[in-house]
Design a protein around this motif. Sequence first.
Motif, PDB file in Angstrom:
ATOM      1  N   GLU A 159       0.838  -1.209   0.000  1.00  0.00           N
ATOM      2  CA  GLU A 159       0.000   0.000   0.000  1.00  0.00           C
ATOM      3  C   GLU A 159       0.869   1.253   0.000  1.00  0.00           C
ATOM      4  OE1 GLU A 159      -3.886   1.221   2.529  1.00  0.00           O
ATOM      5  OE2 GLU A 159      -2.045   1.005   3.696  1.00  0.00           O
ATOM      6  N   ALA A 160       1.937   1.235   0.786  1.00  0.00           N
ATOM      7  CA  ALA A 160       2.841   2.384   0.844  1.00  0.00           C
ATOM      8  C   ALA A 160       3.540   2.596  -0.487  1.00  0.00           C
ATOM      9  CB  ALA A 160       3.869   2.178   1.954  1.00  0.00           C
ATOM     10  N   GLU A 161       3.898   1.501  -1.148  1.00  0.00           N
ATOM     11  CA  GLU A 161       4.542   1.606  -2.461  1.00  0.00           C
ATOM     12  C   GLU A 161       3.574   2.188  -3.481  1.00  0.00           C
ATOM     13  OE1 GLU A 161       7.833   1.238  -5.057  1.00  0.00           O
ATOM     14  OE2 GLU A 161       7.702   1.020  -2.875  1.00  0.00           O
ATOM     15  N   VAL A 162       2.335   1.706  -3.476  1.00  0.00           N
ATOM     16  CA  VAL A 162       1.308   2.258  -4.361  1.00  0.00           C
ATOM     17  C   VAL A 162       1.092   3.738  -4.043  1.00  0.00           C
ATOM     18  CG1 VAL A 162      -1.143   2.168  -4.994  1.00  0.00           C
ATOM     19  CG2 VAL A 162       0.151   0.039  -4.710  1.00  0.00           C
ATOM     20  N   GLY A 163       1.139   4.075  -2.744  1.00  0.00           N
ATOM     21  CA  GLY A 163       0.903   5.439  -2.302  1.00  0.00           C
ATOM     22  C   GLY A 163       1.921   6.444  -2.798  1.00  0.00           C
ATOM     23  N   GLN A 164       3.058   5.976  -3.282  1.00  0.00           N
ATOM     24  CA  GLN A 164       4.044   6.888  -3.853  1.00  0.00           C
ATOM     25  C   GLN A 164       3.703   7.263  -5.296  1.00  0.00           C
ATOM     26  OE1 GLN A 164       8.222   6.296  -2.742  1.00  0.00           O
ATOM     27  NE2 GLN A 164       7.561   4.557  -1.488  1.00  0.00           N
ATOM     28  N   THR A 165       2.696   6.563  -5.875  1.00  0.00           N
ATOM     29  CA  THR A 165       2.219   6.879  -7.224  1.00  0.00           C
ATOM     30  C   THR A 165       0.867   7.572  -7.198  1.00  0.00           C
ATOM     31  OG1 THR A 165       3.424   5.007  -8.173  1.00  0.00           O
ATOM     32  CG2 THR A 165       1.579   5.877  -9.456  1.00  0.00           C
ATOM     33  N   THR A 166      -0.022   7.152  -6.294  1.00  0.00           N
ATOM     34  CA  THR A 166      -1.374   7.708  -6.227  1.00  0.00           C
ATOM     35  C   THR A 166      -1.869   7.677  -4.789  1.00  0.00           C
ATOM     36  OG1 THR A 166      -3.681   7.443  -6.947  1.00  0.00           O
ATOM     37  CG2 THR A 166      -2.366   5.445  -6.781  1.00  0.00           C
ATOM     38  N   SER A 167      -2.722   8.637  -4.448  1.00  0.00           N
ATOM     39  CA  SER A 167      -3.323   8.672  -3.112  1.00  0.00           C
ATOM     40  C   SER A 167      -4.659   7.939  -3.072  1.00  0.00           C
ATOM     41  CB  SER A 167      -3.523  10.119  -2.664  1.00  0.00           C
ATOM     42  OG  SER A 167      -4.399  10.806  -3.562  1.00  0.00           O
ATOM     43  N   LEU A 168      -5.096   7.390  -4.211  1.00  0.00           N
ATOM     44  CA  LEU A 168      -6.375   6.684  -4.263  1.00  0.00           C
ATOM     45  C   LEU A 168      -6.302   5.377  -3.468  1.00  0.00           C
ATOM     46  CD1 LEU A 168      -7.298   7.162  -8.034  1.00  0.00           C
ATOM     47  CD2 LEU A 168      -8.416   8.233  -6.058  1.00  0.00           C
ATOM     48  N   PRO A 169      -7.419   4.956  -2.881  1.00  0.00           N
ATOM     49  CA  PRO A 169      -7.427   3.716  -2.088  1.00  0.00           C
ATOM     50  C   PRO A 169      -7.415   2.471  -2.973  1.00  0.00           C
ATOM     51  CG  PRO A 169      -9.640   4.603  -2.234  1.00  0.00           C
ATOM     52  CD  PRO A 169      -8.741   5.629  -2.875  1.00  0.00           C
ATOM     53  N   ILE A 170      -6.951   1.379  -2.410  1.00  0.00           N
ATOM     54  CA  ILE A 170      -7.004   0.079  -3.094  1.00  0.00           C
ATOM     55  C   ILE A 170      -8.387  -0.502  -2.866  1.00  0.00           C
ATOM     56  CG2 ILE A 170      -6.086  -2.276  -3.093  1.00  0.00           C
ATOM     57  CD1 ILE A 170      -3.340  -0.937  -2.331  1.00  0.00           C
ATOM     58  N   THR A 171      -9.153  -0.637  -3.931  1.00  0.00           N
ATOM     59  CA  THR A 171     -10.556  -1.042  -3.821  1.00  0.00           C
ATOM     60  C   THR A 171     -10.822  -2.454  -4.349  1.00  0.00           C
ATOM     61  OG1 THR A 171     -10.982   0.070  -5.941  1.00  0.00           O
ATOM     62  CG2 THR A 171     -11.415   1.318  -3.923  1.00  0.00           C
ATOM     63  N   THR A 172      -9.904  -2.976  -5.151  1.00  0.00           N
ATOM     64  CA  THR A 172     -10.055  -4.327  -5.709  1.00  0.00           C
ATOM     65  C   THR A 172      -8.714  -5.040  -5.643  1.00  0.00           C
ATOM     66  OG1 THR A 172     -11.762  -3.567  -7.261  1.00  0.00           O
ATOM     67  CG2 THR A 172     -10.701  -5.678  -7.748  1.00  0.00           C
ATOM     68  N   VAL A 173      -8.747  -6.305  -5.228  1.00  0.00           N
ATOM     69  CA  VAL A 173      -7.529  -7.116  -5.160  1.00  0.00           C
ATOM     70  C   VAL A 173      -7.761  -8.416  -5.918  1.00  0.00           C
ATOM     71  CG1 VAL A 173      -5.944  -8.379  -3.653  1.00  0.00           C
ATOM     72  CG2 VAL A 173      -6.853  -6.166  -2.920  1.00  0.00           C
ATOM     73  N   ILE A 174      -6.829  -8.749  -6.794  1.00  0.00           N
ATOM     74  CA  ILE A 174      -6.836 -10.043  -7.486  1.00  0.00           C
ATOM     75  C   ILE A 174      -5.756 -10.919  -6.870  1.00  0.00           C
ATOM     76  CG2 ILE A 174      -6.422 -11.235  -9.675  1.00  0.00           C
ATOM     77  CD1 ILE A 174      -7.377  -8.676 -11.100  1.00  0.00           C
ATOM     78  N   ASN A 175      -6.109 -12.139  -6.506  1.00  0.00           N
ATOM     79  CA  ASN A 175      -5.105 -13.128  -6.096  1.00  0.00           C
ATOM     80  C   ASN A 175      -4.797 -14.020  -7.293  1.00  0.00           C
ATOM     81  OD1 ASN A 175      -6.752 -13.757  -2.904  1.00  0.00           O
ATOM     82  ND2 ASN A 175      -5.356 -12.130  -3.466  1.00  0.00           N
ATOM     83  N   THR A 176      -3.528 -14.077  -7.722  1.00  0.00           N
ATOM     84  CA  THR A 176      -3.190 -14.923  -8.872  1.00  0.00           C
ATOM     85  C   THR A 176      -2.878 -16.358  -8.481  1.00  0.00           C
ATOM     86  OG1 THR A 176      -0.830 -14.346  -8.785  1.00  0.00           O
ATOM     87  CG2 THR A 176      -2.271 -12.949 -10.157  1.00  0.00           C
ATOM     88  N   GLY A 177      -2.929 -16.677  -7.193  1.00  0.00           N
ATOM     89  CA  GLY A 177      -2.671 -18.054  -6.797  1.00  0.00           C
ATOM     90  C   GLY A 177      -2.740 -18.243  -5.301  1.00  0.00           C
ATOM     91  N   GLY A 178      -2.244 -19.394  -4.853  1.00  0.00           N
ATOM     92  CA  GLY A 178      -2.348 -19.758  -3.453  1.00  0.00           C
ATOM     93  C   GLY A 178      -1.076 -19.601  -2.658  1.00  0.00           C
TER      94      GLY A 178
END
Length: 316
Positions: free
Chosen positions: A89-108
């Motif tokens: 989240e902090a890494e994403v926050g260095q690009t945008t202040s928008l919240p993370i609203t959807t998460v995809i899991n690509t595996g287990g």
Amino acid sequence: MVNLLRNGSLVILLGLGISLVCMSQMVLANNAKFTTQHISGPVYAIIGETGNRSAENLGNNANFGFIVGNTGVLLIDSGAGTQAAKAIEAEVGQTTSLPITTVINTGGQDHRWLGNAYFAQQGARIIASSAAVNDQDERAGDQIQGLTGATGQNPMQNLEPVTADITFDQTYTLNHAGLEIHIKHQGAAHTPGDSWVYIPTLKILFTGDIAYGDRMLGVIEVSDSQSWVEVFEVMAQLPAQQVIPGHGAVSTLPKLSEQTYNYLVHLRQGVREFLDNDGDLVDIRTVDQSAFSHLLNYEGIAPGNALRVFQQMEWE
């Protein structure tokens, strides 16, 4: 005068608070050993370490991705627990202040999903294949125990593991940031529920753990090497131009075919010859994998790969 000083102090304190938040985000991101790479348009890759899980990388020794929309961010894989999710989240926050609203899991695998609980707590919807959810349910305890040993702390930080609230068997399509995003579970690979994420208009592919770049892939107890080869063959037909593997640098399908597909085929051929010659399990290290010794982590991972492929192929 007093009021002005108080107001001025308030401004200073507010500014200091904002600075501390930004600094804490930077510390989290730096601790996780990330590099963010802009791929195209609203699409970014987060490139993690290619080494083993550690306290320094919080178990996030893998790649992740995010797509910036108008009101929220779509995240590809949630990290190896709560602190790991905060680092993403902090890494994403260095690009945008928008919240993370959807998460995809690509595996287990642990770093693909154990951060779900943190993002779900903030209202994010979670998407994964049904096979991935089954795998996550079965291995959560072992994964948490393993991460605790590797990082020195319980990865969940008092949260309970959370699996996807939106599941699918083979395909799922959604729209985000004006892009149509295709999620495909072709079959078992590194884990039983592995999926790739493809953005057709931009020809961008996130492979999850179906493809490894620069480092030796891991065949683990739940891997299916035969299915993995078949899944990769189907994925390789996509007209992707920029490919973000589960581990390693942003790449292309031809290069990842050399590093993942060719290795799996080579390993299975070697183990098949070993079995046909009545080889004994104690001699499994004699299966020659040296053509791939240039890949990072080769020495530590290759013998176990041969062992687990042997155990599978005995019953094919």
